[in-house]
Design a protein around this motif. Structure first.
Motif, PDB file in Angstrom:
ATOM      1  N   SER A   1     -10.480  -6.287   6.410  1.00 29.54           N
ATOM      2  CA  SER A   1      -9.801  -5.577   6.606  1.00 29.54           C
ATOM      3  C   SER A   1      -8.947  -6.241   5.160  1.00 29.54           C
ATOM      4  O   SER A   1      -8.823  -7.157   5.526  1.00 29.54           O
TER       5      SER A   1
ATOM      6  N   ARG B   1      -5.033  -5.176   2.150  1.00 29.57           N
ATOM      7  CA  ARG B   1      -4.276  -4.524   1.577  1.00 29.57           C
ATOM      8  C   ARG B   1      -4.497  -3.990  -0.143  1.00 29.57           C
ATOM      9  O   ARG B   1      -4.720  -4.907  -0.647  1.00 29.57           O
ATOM     10  N   ALA B   2      -3.425  -3.592  -0.896  1.00 23.97           N
ATOM     11  CA  ALA B   2      -3.931  -3.692  -1.901  1.00 23.97           C
ATOM     12  C   ALA B   2      -3.496  -4.897  -3.493  1.00 23.97           C
ATOM     13  O   ALA B   2      -4.647  -5.161  -3.207  1.00 23.97           O
TER      14      ALA B   2
ATOM     15  N   ASP C   1     -17.102   4.029  -1.490  1.00 24.62           N
ATOM     16  CA  ASP C   1     -16.501   4.409  -1.007  1.00 24.62           C
ATOM     17  C   ASP C   1     -16.809   5.659   0.061  1.00 24.62           C
ATOM     18  O   ASP C   1     -17.153   6.486  -0.496  1.00 24.62           O
TER      19      ASP C   1
ATOM     20  N   VAL D   1      -8.325  -4.457  -5.437  1.00 25.89           N
ATOM     21  CA  VAL D   1      -8.030  -3.016  -5.463  1.00 25.89           C
ATOM     22  C   VAL D   1      -9.125  -2.600  -6.591  1.00 25.89           C
ATOM     23  O   VAL D   1      -9.078  -1.506  -6.736  1.00 25.89           O
TER      24      VAL D   1
ATOM     25  N   TYR E   1      -7.002   4.290  -5.913  1.00 27.25           N
ATOM     26  CA  TYR E   1      -7.525   4.511  -4.940  1.00 27.25           C
ATOM     27  C   TYR E   1      -7.046   4.708  -4.177  1.00 27.25           C
ATOM     28  O   TYR E   1      -6.003   5.526  -3.976  1.00 27.25           O
ATOM     29  N   GLU E   2      -8.119   5.110  -2.834  1.00 21.29           N
ATOM     30  CA  GLU E   2      -7.595   6.052  -1.548  1.00 21.29           C
ATOM     31  C   GLU E   2      -7.715   4.472  -0.295  1.00 21.29           C
ATOM     32  O   GLU E   2      -8.761   3.956  -0.295  1.00 21.29           O
ATOM     33  N   PRO E   3      -6.926   4.205   0.554  1.00 21.56           N
ATOM     34  CA  PRO E   3      -7.181   3.584   1.629  1.00 21.56           C
ATOM     35  C   PRO E   3      -8.474   4.531   2.850  1.00 21.56           C
ATOM     36  O   PRO E   3      -9.112   5.554   2.234  1.00 21.56           O
TER      37      PRO E   3
ATOM     38  N   VAL F   1     -12.352  -2.913   5.453  1.00 22.09           N
ATOM     39  CA  VAL F   1     -11.442  -1.359   5.332  1.00 22.09           C
ATOM     40  C   VAL F   1     -10.360  -1.588   4.298  1.00 22.09           C
ATOM     41  O   VAL F   1      -9.658  -3.050   4.171  1.00 22.09           O
ATOM     42  N   LEU F   2      -9.725  -0.110   3.416  1.00 25.34           N
ATOM     43  CA  LEU F   2      -8.978  -1.122   2.934  1.00 25.34           C
ATOM     44  C   LEU F   2      -6.895  -0.088   3.474  1.00 25.34           C
ATOM     45  O   LEU F   2      -7.585   0.826   3.798  1.00 25.34           O
ATOM     46  N   VAL F   3      -6.750  -0.540   4.801  1.00 22.74           N
ATOM     47  CA  VAL F   3      -5.506  -0.293   4.867  1.00 22.74           C
ATOM     48  C   VAL F   3      -4.427  -0.244   4.002  1.00 22.74           C
ATOM     49  O   VAL F   3      -3.853  -0.488   3.277  1.00 22.74           O
ATOM     50  N   PRO F   4      -3.876   1.398   4.287  1.00 30.56           N
ATOM     51  CA  PRO F   4      -2.398   1.212   3.858  1.00 30.56           C
ATOM     52  C   PRO F   4      -1.405   0.500   3.696  1.00 30.56           C
ATOM     53  O   PRO F   4      -1.116  -0.457   4.354  1.00 30.56           O
TER      54      PRO F   4
END
Length: 763
Positions: free
Chosen positions: A659, A661-662, A690, A724, A738-740, A760-763
């Protein structure tokens, strides 16, 4: 200071242009210079700078030739010339401009330098299959050095159109179907041409073409209409143009197609709102050949209306059509264009001349000593051979038939096996075909005295005389032999019967692809198919060497061939480069940059398609799924595919995190191993998907690649770092977002055979 230079200084000083500072000056110096010059210019002289002519008698690149060129130059009615090459001719024409016109303004001299100048390199589609950005940049650098040594300062290249329909003949001029790879190659070509100093006498101004979307011509038919959403434009088709602009390209060429119902050469949104305002382009825009005149047939109005529309859209130079020269003054008097619009175009053309150093020295590129030293020099021929070998794509190699042994007897058969006239490929306008090395000569040279090579033509390129006439427009490329097809085939079978292995060199004539060379049937001509079928029946190992400027339909050929090597069109050193690969002096490392379909009914076909709501999964064809009744959805050869004489294996993917983050960086590691018996190179490709997004996403997108060389038995850890920015896509507002959410990352040797991991890209 020699007499010629003294004369030039005197001429420039008399015109108020002399004693200028060195050309590599801040923009305000250039602005002051151009302002002073434009203050002296009449309206006619300003319009003259917007006029690009082809005097004829040189290289053939279009159907129209200009008339009265000398008188127009003397009157200040010509800003640039193309279609003439050679220092003596260019010096003579430039002398007219700087000694006989009122303001002595020098001209720019351009040409179609697409894949090398006089020393011809592999066609651009072939070069792209090397996936070697440094090599591609070097090919442009060498072309610039050679072209400037012969008097040129402006080249109509690179062609950066994304193309997904191989029926379109001009796919041969570009880098294939992928946006990411195409963008990287576009930037590399511009850097190679322009170097670090446009005023240097060995760099040229690049002209990015065709702006825009030309590669998506409907039905694959040249010059045809293009219709697509803005979202597809920004996501897929526009990025390579933007990459070339960001790399500093000095000029842009318009395309022939319409966009949103408006021809590109008259499209203000395209030329002004997008190119200049959004992207910040500061160079000048030239039309393609007579594109303004052709807007009349698009239905915009007569030539005066079309010319005014083009000027107001942001076009600065009219190629050959002379619509600007003959109508703009009238349109100005009638209030249909403004003086500011004419001035803006004139200014941008003059600035280009300033950047090229032509005001400081109009004959900067007319050094005949360089011509003797650099044109067709040995180092460029050596480079052409290297580029050719590195562009080959091995599509099949059963029983390790390749590389060939340098012993025994080889039957070399086919209409392209001993043929100089087709080795250069299309759009080699300055290249001399008879200086090329045919495959037969290359095989004998590289194979040496230990191998016996027997030759037979076997077949014509085509037996269709009507087709041959169409492809022979620039000289005989598809000759029809005096022997009958049956006699040719009999000779081939007799030679094959005496050999240990057969090498069949087949494919298109060079002008069966390229501009105005669209094909609705992209299979091999039937007489060549007949030849291969007969050779296969001998039971001898059959190596098929394919020359082509586009993906072809090769189902039968791929089945019959023991080995299948796509060599495209390689240029002057074709025979030597092909022989280097066939005999194993070089282990092929090329990878396809366009998908090969199974039949034309699959077109357009490309790897990064989107899923439907009813995708066809793996396994048997299912009813009520997106598929065909008569053929698989899968291509014959996928994007990124290419074999080697050795084998490579990939470990599972290791991620430093699952995981992110940005602000994080995701590191991906995979171990690549050379598990075969030869040293070799592998293009390690990374794709991303994605899984859930507000805009539907392709099944995968190329995001990175590395070309790795490994010795036999060697392993190496390959590392990619993702941020990101790699996860962004074009949103509904046409801006990158980009979107989580969940992502899949793929790594492998082609777009089909891949290892995968998830994060996973988390918020």
């Amino acid at each position: 200071m020699n007499r010629i230079l003294l004369l030039m200084v005197a001429v420039a000083t008399a015109a108020g242009l002399g004693a200028q500072k060195p050309v590599a000056q801040p923009a305000n110096k250039m602005t002051a210079f151009v302002n002073a010059l434009m203050a002296k210019m009449t309206v006619d002289e300003k319009i003259g700078q917007l006029n690009l002519l082809n005097p004829g008698g040189g290289v053939a690149t279009g159907a129209v030739v200009s008339s009265g060129v000398e008188s127009k130059i003397k009157s200040g009615g010509v800003g640039a010339l193309f279609g003439i090459i050679g220092v003596d001719k260019i010096r003579q024409a430039q002398q007219l401009a700087v000694s006989s016109s009122r303001l002595k303004i020098p001209m720019i001299f351009g040409s179609d330098v697409i894949h090398g100048y006089k020393t011809t390199f592999p066609v651009p589609l072939a070069l792209s299959c090397s996936w070697d950005l440094a090599m591609i940049e070097r090919s442009a650098r060498l072309a610039a050095e050679e072209a400037t040594a012969d008097g040129l300062s402006w080249v109509y290249s690179p062609m950066v159109d994304i193309a997904r329909d191989p029926r379109w003949g001009r796919v041969v001029e570009g880098a294939g179907e992928d946006t990411y790879l195409g963008s990287k190659i576009a930037a590399a070509m511009v850097k190679g041409y322009q170097g670090n100093d446009l005023a240097a006498n060995n760099t040229v101004m690049a002209c990015v073409k065709h702006f825009a979307l030309y590669g998506a011509a409907e039905a694959g038919r040249d010059y045809n209409s293009v219709d697509m959403s803005r979202l597809k434009m920004y996501e897929t088709y526009l990025p390579p143009y933007r990459a070339a602009i960001d790399a500093g390209a000095g000029s842009v060429m318009t395309s022939f197609n319409d966009i949103d119902g408006i021809p590109a050469s008259g499209n203000k949104w395209l030329m002004t709102d997008l190119l200049r305002k959004q992207w910040g382009f500061k160079g000048f825009v030239v039309t393609d050949y007579t594109a303004i005149n052709e807007m009349v047939d698009h239905g915009v109005g007569d030539l005066q209306v079309a010319s005014a529309l083009a000027l107001k859209a942001g076009v600065d130079m009219d190629m050959v059509g002379e619509g600007f020269l003959t109508t703009l003054k009238k349109s100005l008097q009638q209030g249909k264009v403004t003086q500011r619009q004419i001035d803006d175009g004139c200014r941008r053309v003059l600035e280009a001349k300033y950047k090229l150093g032509l005001f400081e020295d109009p004959f900067r590129y007319c050094d005949s000593s360089r011509t003797q030293r650099e044109v067709l020099s040995a180092d460029k021929r050596t480079a052409a051979r290297e580029f050719g070998a590195r562009s080959c794509v091995l599509l099949k190699n059963n029983n390790q038939t390749l590389p060939l042994k340098k012993s025994g007897t080889i039957a070399l058969i086919g209409p392209l096996a001993n043929n100089k006239s087709n080795m250069l490929g299309t759009w080699a306008v300055s290249g001399e075909p008879q200086l090329s090395v045919p495959v037969l000569d290359g095989m004998r040279s590289v194979g040496g005295s230990g191998v016996n090579i027997l030759y037979a033509k076997g077949a014509n390129i085509t037996d269709d005389t009507a087709l041959a006439k169409k492809v022979n427009v620039f000289g005989v490329r598809a000759d029809v032999d005096s022997l009958s097809p049956d006699q040719l085939l009999t000779q081939a079978l007799e030679v094959a019967g005496r050999a240990d292995v057969i090498v069949a060199v087949v494919g298109e004539a060079s002008e069966m692809s390229g501009e105005a060379a669209s094909r609705s049937d992209i299979s091999l001509p039937v007489n060549q198919q007949r030849l291969l079928q007969a050779l296969a029946k001998t039971g001898k190992p059959l190596v098929v060497v394919l020359m082509n400027g586009r993906p072809l339909i090769l189902n039968m050929e791929a089945e019959l061939a023991t080995s299948l090597l796509d060599v495209w069109f390689q240029g002057h050193e074709a025979g030597n480069a092909i022989a280097d690969v066939l005999f194993g002096n070089y282990n092929p490392s090329g990878k396809l940059t366009m998908t090969f379909p199974r039949n034309v009914g699959q077109i357009p076909i490309y790897y990064n398609h989107k899923n439907t709501g009813r995708p066809q999964g793996a396994g048997p064809t299912q009813k009520f799924r997106s598929n065909y009744l008569d053929v698989s959805n899968e291509p014959l050869f996928p994007f990124g595919f290419g074999l080697s004489y050795t084998t490579f294996s990939y470990s599972e993917i290791k991620l430093n995190r699952t995981s992110m983050r940005a602000a994080d960086q995701l590191q991906l590691r995979v171990t690549l191993s050379n598990t075969g018996q030869f040293d070799g190179e592998e293009v390690v490709q990374l794709y991303l998907h994605d899984e859930y997004a507000s805009i539907t996403q392709p099944v995968k997108k190329l995001k990175a690649f590395q070309k790795i060389r490994l010795q036999a038995g060697e392993s190496k850890d390959i590392v990619f770092n993702l941020t990101v920015d790699d996860l962004k896509f074009v949103g509904s507002d046409l801006k990158p977002i980009y979107e989580p959410g969940n992502f899949t990352v793929f790594v492998g040797g082609n777009s089909r055979d891949l290892k995968q991991a998830k994060f996973v890209l988390v918020p």
